[in-house]
Scaffold this motif. Structure first.
Motif, short mmCIF file in Angstrom:
data_model
loop_
_atom_site.label_atom_id
_atom_site.label_comp_id
_atom_site.label_asym_id
_atom_site.label_seq_id
_atom_site.Cartn_x
_atom_site.Cartn_y
_atom_site.Cartn_z
N ILE A 120 7.57 12.23 0.07
CA ILE A 120 6.52 11.18 0.09
C ILE A 120 6.73 10.27 1.28
O ILE A 120 5.78 9.91 1.99
CB ILE A 120 6.55 10.36 -1.22
N LYS A 148 5.31 11.22 4.61
CA LYS A 148 3.90 10.97 4.89
C LYS A 148 3.66 9.57 5.43
O LYS A 148 2.53 9.22 5.78
CB LYS A 148 3.08 11.18 3.61
N HIS A 149 4.71 8.77 5.47
CA HIS A 149 4.59 7.37 5.95
C HIS A 149 5.66 7.11 7.02
O HIS A 149 6.48 6.21 6.89
CB HIS A 149 4.75 6.39 4.79
N ILE A 175 2.58 6.66 -7.17
CA ILE A 175 1.64 7.69 -7.65
C ILE A 175 2.20 9.09 -7.40
O ILE A 175 2.16 9.96 -8.28
CB ILE A 175 0.27 7.52 -6.95
N GLN A 176 2.75 9.30 -6.19
CA GLN A 176 3.25 10.64 -5.82
C GLN A 176 4.51 11.01 -6.60
O GLN A 176 4.69 12.18 -6.97
CB GLN A 176 3.54 10.68 -4.32
N ASP A 215 2.58 1.69 -3.38
CA ASP A 215 1.60 2.15 -4.38
C ASP A 215 1.46 3.67 -4.30
O ASP A 215 1.43 4.36 -5.33
CB ASP A 215 0.24 1.49 -4.14
N ASP A 216 1.37 4.20 -3.09
CA ASP A 216 1.25 5.64 -2.89
C ASP A 216 2.52 6.35 -3.34
O ASP A 216 2.45 7.43 -3.95
CB ASP A 216 0.95 5.95 -1.43
N GLU A 241 0.83 -1.21 0.00
CA GLU A 241 0.00 0.00 0.00
C GLU A 241 0.86 1.26 0.00
O GLU A 241 0.58 2.23 -0.72
CB GLU A 241 -0.92 0.00 1.22
N VAL A 242 1.91 1.24 0.81
CA VAL A 242 2.80 2.40 0.90
C VAL A 242 3.51 2.63 -0.43
O VAL A 242 3.60 3.77 -0.92
CB VAL A 242 3.82 2.21 2.04
#
Length: 400
Positions: free
Chosen positions: A117, A120-121, A106-107, A102-103, A99-100
């Motif tokens: 990015i 944010k995680h 995209i970013q 994937d983000d 999931e991380v």
């Protein structure tokens, strides 16, 4: 980066808007809100909710090591960042990490930097990881810093493995001890209690206490379980409060055997992280701020705050650390030597290797250090049970 909760007014209608924003300080958070056209009213840390979950989805350290090393190889080979992360996304089997990533893909396609990015995680990528990646991006040496990160993570994983291995022996002994106590309380003592009741003889106080404990445990085992669970969550709640955390962290540092081991682990992590950040050319104040977040002990956290203030006021790092009794004098002297010689990075590396060796020695000998304590505890328990049971048996034999 810290997450702050805020309430602000919009310039148009003057309505209140609430939310969260990431910033290094409340001043920076206020500036970011003004840039968005909002008028800050209140800015503060969000209220923490008591998390009652026993298990959380996490990304194992080993998974991050593989990701970091392979990403370094791909970046060095000239592969585009999105293509490299996509390839690594297909390899991981951890759903949280998928999931991380994937983000991240995209970013990155949207034009954001990798470090921003990752910021944010923070539950997956720690502050030190993000800071080093940011330094690599700014200097154009991303592959080099990723290789350094992978090496540091491998050393951290090795250290964690040693500590866990050392704790395995006392954990097994403790589980075995609890199992034996349960066997005695629920199976052995009830049978003996029936035998003594048939003879009707007067029992010693210790024997009565033992039988009463056994009877209570059999009748109210569910209550005991509820009390233990309640105590567990009460402890977690207390630790989540500043005062309770101070008491708990102090206890961790003064524990026999384990306190010394914990201090050495902290020093190894401190020196290793500072060496890596120094190598990445991060400013000393920013490095201290990041190192502060890597050691989860409130007493060290407070010490780093004072060290940061002293360095900001123009004092050398060695002098600032020397004022903190929680740091060994050897660390202060070696850092002073590194500052004078201009070889601070290599000196910090030597400090980390020394404490890694110290941790290795303690973990190898931990079973020998703990065994006498465990034997004494078991001996006292067995002696109490045997004395309480044999004493009335001898009286019965004498009566016959």
């Amino acid at each position: 980066m810290t997450t702050y909760s805020y309430s602000a007014k919009t310039p148009e209608g003057g309505t209140n808007e609430k939310g969260e924003i990431e910033a290094e300080s409340t001043n920076e958070a206020a500036s970011k809100l003004r840039e968005k056209g909002l008028l800050p009213i209140t800015i503060g840390l969000p209220k923490k909710k008591l998390d009652i979950r026993l298990f959380k989805k996490k990304v194992p350290l080993r998974e991050k090591i593989i990701f970091t090393r392979q990403l370094a190889v791909m970046v060095k080979a000239g592969l585009p960042l999105t293509s490299a992360i996509q390839a690594l996304r297909k390899q991981t089997e951890n759903s949280k990490f998928q999931e991380v990533l994937d983000d991240v893909i995209i970013q990155v396609r949207g034009g954001q930097t990798l470090s921003s990015i990752m910021g944010k995680h923070t539950d997956v990528f720690p502050d030190v990881y993000i800071a080093v990646v940011r330094a690599g991006e700014s200097t154009g040496k991303l592959s080099e810093v990723l290789f350094t990160l992978a090496q540091q993570q491998e050393k951290q994983a090795e250290l964690i493995s040693k500590v866990k291995g050392a704790l395995m022996y006392p954990a097994v002994i403790l589980v075995a001890l609890i199992g034996v106590i349960g066997l005695i309380v629920f199976f052995v003592l009830p049978s003996l209690q029936t035998i003594f009741a048939d003879f009707g003889s007067e029992l010693p106080f210790t024997t009565k206490l033992l039988f009463s404990t056994s009877t209570f445990a059999q009748r109210y085992y569910w209550l005991i379980a509820l009390i233990l669970i309640a105590l567990f969550y009460l402890l977690r709640f207390s630790i989540s409060k500043p005062r309770g955390r101070l008491v708990f962290d102090r206890f961790v540092l003064i524990m026999p055997v384990f306190g010394d081991l914990t201090k050495k682990v902290y020093m190894a992590n401190f020196a290793r992280t500072m060496a890596m950040l120094t190598q990445a050319s991060l400013p000393i104040l920013e490095s201290i701020k990041i190192v502060r977040r890597t050691i989860s002990n409130k007493h060290y956290d407070n010490a780093f705050v004072r060290i940061s203030q002293a360095v900001e006021n123009g004092q050398p790092l060695s002098k600032a650390i020397g004022r903190e009794p929680i740091f060994p004098p050897m660390v202060t002297q070696l850092i002073n030597l590194g500052e004078q010689s201009g070889e601070l990075e290599s000196v910090l590396g030597e400090i980390s290797r020394f404490y890694d060796s110290e941790v290795d020695n303690i973990t190898r000998n931990l079973s020998a250090l703990i065994e006498p304590i465990m034997l004494i505890i078991m001996g006292v328990g067995v002696a109490f049970v045997v004395t309480s049971v044999l004493s009335p048996i001898y009286k019965l034999v004498e009566n016959f």
